[in-house]
Motif scaffolding. Structure first.
Motif, PDB file in Angstrom:
ATOM      1  N   GLY A   1       0.734  -1.234   0.000  1.00  8.33           N
ATOM      2  CA  GLY A   1       0.000   0.000   0.000  1.00  8.33           C
ATOM      3  C   GLY A   1       0.774   1.301   0.000  1.00  8.33           C
ATOM      4  N   THR A   2       2.046   1.316  -0.293  1.00 12.05           N
ATOM      5  CA  THR A   2       2.772   2.576  -0.353  1.00 12.05           C
ATOM      6  C   THR A   2       3.568   2.658  -1.645  1.00 12.05           C
ATOM      7  OG1 THR A   2       4.806   1.770   0.687  1.00 12.05           O
ATOM      8  CG2 THR A   2       3.076   2.537   2.168  1.00 12.05           C
ATOM      9  N   ALA A   3       3.964   3.887  -1.974  1.00 14.06           N
ATOM     10  CA  ALA A   3       4.802   4.078  -3.162  1.00 14.06           C
ATOM     11  C   ALA A   3       6.149   3.384  -2.979  1.00 14.06           C
ATOM     12  CB  ALA A   3       4.993   5.565  -3.426  1.00 14.06           C
ATOM     13  N   LEU A   4       6.685   3.425  -1.750  1.00 12.66           N
ATOM     14  CA  LEU A   4       7.957   2.736  -1.512  1.00 12.66           C
ATOM     15  C   LEU A   4       7.805   1.235  -1.714  1.00 12.66           C
ATOM     16  CD1 LEU A   4       9.526   4.622   1.531  1.00 12.66           C
ATOM     17  CD2 LEU A   4      10.333   4.556  -0.827  1.00 12.66           C
ATOM     18  N   THR A   5       6.678   0.695  -1.294  1.00 11.45           N
ATOM     19  CA  THR A   5       6.447  -0.739  -1.496  1.00 11.45           C
ATOM     20  C   THR A   5       6.379  -1.058  -2.987  1.00 11.45           C
ATOM     21  OG1 THR A   5       5.324  -0.957   0.624  1.00 11.45           O
ATOM     22  CG2 THR A   5       4.903  -2.683  -0.993  1.00 11.45           C
ATOM     23  N   ALA A   6       5.804  -0.173  -3.771  1.00 12.22           N
ATOM     24  CA  ALA A   6       5.769  -0.390  -5.228  1.00 12.22           C
ATOM     25  C   ALA A   6       7.188  -0.415  -5.794  1.00 12.22           C
ATOM     26  CB  ALA A   6       4.940   0.693  -5.903  1.00 12.22           C
ATOM     27  N   LEU A   7       8.040   0.511  -5.350  1.00 12.59           N
ATOM     28  CA  LEU A   7       9.434   0.512  -5.811  1.00 12.59           C
ATOM     29  C   LEU A   7      10.164  -0.751  -5.356  1.00 12.59           C
ATOM     30  CD1 LEU A   7      10.466   4.230  -5.184  1.00 12.59           C
ATOM     31  CD2 LEU A   7      10.109   3.093  -7.380  1.00 12.59           C
ATOM     32  N   ILE A   8       9.917  -1.165  -4.141  1.00 13.94           N
ATOM     33  CA  ILE A   8      10.523  -2.392  -3.613  1.00 13.94           C
ATOM     34  C   ILE A   8      10.101  -3.581  -4.472  1.00 13.94           C
ATOM     35  CG2 ILE A   8      10.495  -4.015  -1.658  1.00 13.94           C
ATOM     36  CD1 ILE A   8      10.241  -1.430   0.144  1.00 13.94           C
ATOM     37  N   ARG A   9       8.822  -3.634  -4.783  1.00 16.77           N
ATOM     38  CA  ARG A   9       8.320  -4.751  -5.598  1.00 16.77           C
ATOM     39  C   ARG A   9       8.910  -4.743  -7.001  1.00 16.77           C
ATOM     40  NH1 ARG A   9       2.154  -5.780  -3.637  1.00 16.77           N
ATOM     41  NH2 ARG A   9       2.691  -7.819  -2.769  1.00 16.77           N
ATOM     42  N   ILE A  10       9.060  -3.574  -7.592  1.00 16.22           N
ATOM     43  CA  ILE A  10       9.647  -3.492  -8.937  1.00 16.22           C
ATOM     44  C   ILE A  10      11.085  -4.012  -8.893  1.00 16.22           C
ATOM     45  CG2 ILE A  10      10.475  -1.885 -10.714  1.00 16.22           C
ATOM     46  CD1 ILE A  10       7.916  -0.193 -10.023  1.00 16.22           C
ATOM     47  N   ALA A  11      11.858  -3.553  -7.913  1.00 19.69           N
ATOM     48  CA  ALA A  11      13.246  -4.009  -7.789  1.00 19.69           C
ATOM     49  C   ALA A  11      13.302  -5.508  -7.517  1.00 19.69           C
ATOM     50  CB  ALA A  11      13.963  -3.243  -6.675  1.00 19.69           C
ATOM     51  N   LEU A  12      12.435  -6.002  -6.649  1.00 22.76           N
ATOM     52  CA  LEU A  12      12.393  -7.443  -6.376  1.00 22.76           C
ATOM     53  C   LEU A  12      12.007  -8.228  -7.626  1.00 22.76           C
ATOM     54  CD1 LEU A  12      10.709  -7.516  -2.855  1.00 22.76           C
ATOM     55  CD2 LEU A  12      13.035  -8.300  -3.401  1.00 22.76           C
ATOM     56  N   ALA A  13      11.090  -7.694  -8.419  1.00 24.84           N
ATOM     57  CA  ALA A  13      10.681  -8.378  -9.656  1.00 24.84           C
ATOM     58  C   ALA A  13      11.853  -8.496 -10.623  1.00 24.84           C
ATOM     59  CB  ALA A  13       9.512  -7.644 -10.314  1.00 24.84           C
ATOM     60  N   VAL A  14      12.643  -7.430 -10.746  1.00 24.98           N
ATOM     61  CA  VAL A  14      13.820  -7.470 -11.623  1.00 24.98           C
ATOM     62  C   VAL A  14      14.803  -8.526 -11.123  1.00 24.98           C
ATOM     63  CG1 VAL A  14      15.866  -6.165 -12.362  1.00 24.98           C
ATOM     64  CG2 VAL A  14      13.597  -5.090 -12.421  1.00 24.98           C
ATOM     65  N   LEU A  15      15.091  -8.514  -9.821  1.00 26.36           N
ATOM     66  CA  LEU A  15      16.031  -9.491  -9.263  1.00 26.36           C
ATOM     67  C   LEU A  15      15.492 -10.913  -9.381  1.00 26.36           C
ATOM     68  CD1 LEU A  15      17.239  -7.586  -6.066  1.00 26.36           C
ATOM     69  CD2 LEU A  15      18.370  -7.764  -8.304  1.00 26.36           C
ATOM     70  N   PHE A  16      14.204 -11.096  -9.103  1.00 27.10           N
ATOM     71  CA  PHE A  16      13.579 -12.410  -9.201  1.00 27.10           C
ATOM     72  C   PHE A  16      13.673 -12.957 -10.627  1.00 27.10           C
ATOM     73  CE2 PHE A  16       9.674 -14.690 -10.455  1.00 27.10           C
ATOM     74  CZ  PHE A  16       9.839 -15.840  -9.717  1.00 27.10           C
ATOM     75  N   LEU A  17      13.296 -12.134 -11.606  1.00 32.47           N
ATOM     76  CA  LEU A  17      13.341 -12.595 -13.001  1.00 32.47           C
ATOM     77  C   LEU A  17      14.768 -12.881 -13.442  1.00 32.47           C
ATOM     78  CD1 LEU A  17      10.630 -10.280 -14.585  1.00 32.47           C
ATOM     79  CD2 LEU A  17      10.482 -12.753 -14.178  1.00 32.47           C
ATOM     80  N   ASP A  18      15.715 -12.044 -13.026  1.00 33.35           N
ATOM     81  CA  ASP A  18      17.121 -12.271 -13.347  1.00 33.35           C
ATOM     82  C   ASP A  18      17.580 -13.618 -12.795  1.00 33.35           C
ATOM     83  OD1 ASP A  18      19.853 -11.460 -14.166  1.00 33.35           O
ATOM     84  OD2 ASP A  18      20.200 -11.350 -12.004  1.00 33.35           O
ATOM     85  N   GLU A  19      17.317 -13.859 -11.538  1.00 29.60           N
ATOM     86  CA  GLU A  19      17.759 -15.109 -10.917  1.00 29.60           C
ATOM     87  C   GLU A  19      17.017 -16.313 -11.484  1.00 29.60           C
ATOM     88  OE1 GLU A  19      20.577 -15.025  -8.414  1.00 29.60           O
ATOM     89  OE2 GLU A  19      20.426 -13.447  -9.931  1.00 29.60           O
ATOM     90  N   LEU A  20      15.733 -16.156 -11.771  1.00 28.96           N
ATOM     91  CA  LEU A  20      14.952 -17.257 -12.329  1.00 28.96           C
ATOM     92  C   LEU A  20      15.484 -17.661 -13.705  1.00 28.96           C
ATOM     93  CD1 LEU A  20      12.453 -19.096 -11.910  1.00 28.96           C
ATOM     94  CD2 LEU A  20      11.147 -17.348 -13.142  1.00 28.96           C
TER      95      LEU A  20
END
Length: 161
Positions: A18-37
């Motif tokens: 529910g926050t803008a920071l959480t959205a940024l965190i999720r975007i960064a995690l998505a990039v790292l997740f896809l890279d590692e996957l």
């Protein structure tokens, strides 16, 4: 006569949503997740193809299928932990996932930074930039999570204090 009683102030949500920071965190995690996957799956399932086709891997020969598959499996393990943090971006999941990733990514960056002697200038720029971005992304995720949760504590303390 109906009296109006104001709602009790509520502390910010602690579930990590529910926050803008959480959205940024999720975007960064998505990039790292896809890279590692992608890297992990390719290396685990098709180690020779990974060695022959992933940019700059052939700069550090020779191929060892054992190490390639071990690296692929460990990378997939990081992807699982990053995926959990992506789905449930609570600090208890995000910080260990990003710290685990950074424990790999930072030394990996420095290894490649000091082993560019066989790389073309283009490969050197690509390798250095790509590894620096993902290494910094792991640290950024930790910093954003700490900032987000610190703000929530301050807001909750002010509302409840």
């Amino acid at each position: 006569m109906t009296s109006h009683i104001p709602a009790t102030p509520q502390a910010a949500s602690t579930d990590g949503r529910g926050t803008a920071l959480t959205a940024l965190i999720r975007i960064a995690l998505a990039v790292l997740f896809l890279d590692e996957l992608v890297v992990g799956f390719w290396n685990q399932v098709f180690p020779v193809s990974f060695y022959n086709n992933f940019p700059t891997v052939t700069l550090t020969p020779p191929l060892s299928e054992h190490y390639a598959r071990d690296f692929g499996g460990a990378t997939l393990g990081l992807a699982v932990v990053l995926g959990i943090a992506l789905v449930a971006p609570r600090a208890a999941f995000v910080i260990p996932a990003a710290a685990g990733f950074s424990t790999f990514a930072i030394p990996h960056f420095f290894f490649h930074l000091t082993h560019l002697h066989h790389a073309t200038p283009g490969e050197a720029v690509f390798l250095t930039t790509a590894n620096a971005v993902v290494a910094l992304l792991g640290l950024l995720v930790i910093a954003l999570t700490l900032i987000r949760d610190s703000r929530r504590r301050r807001q909750g303390g002010a509302a409840n204090g």
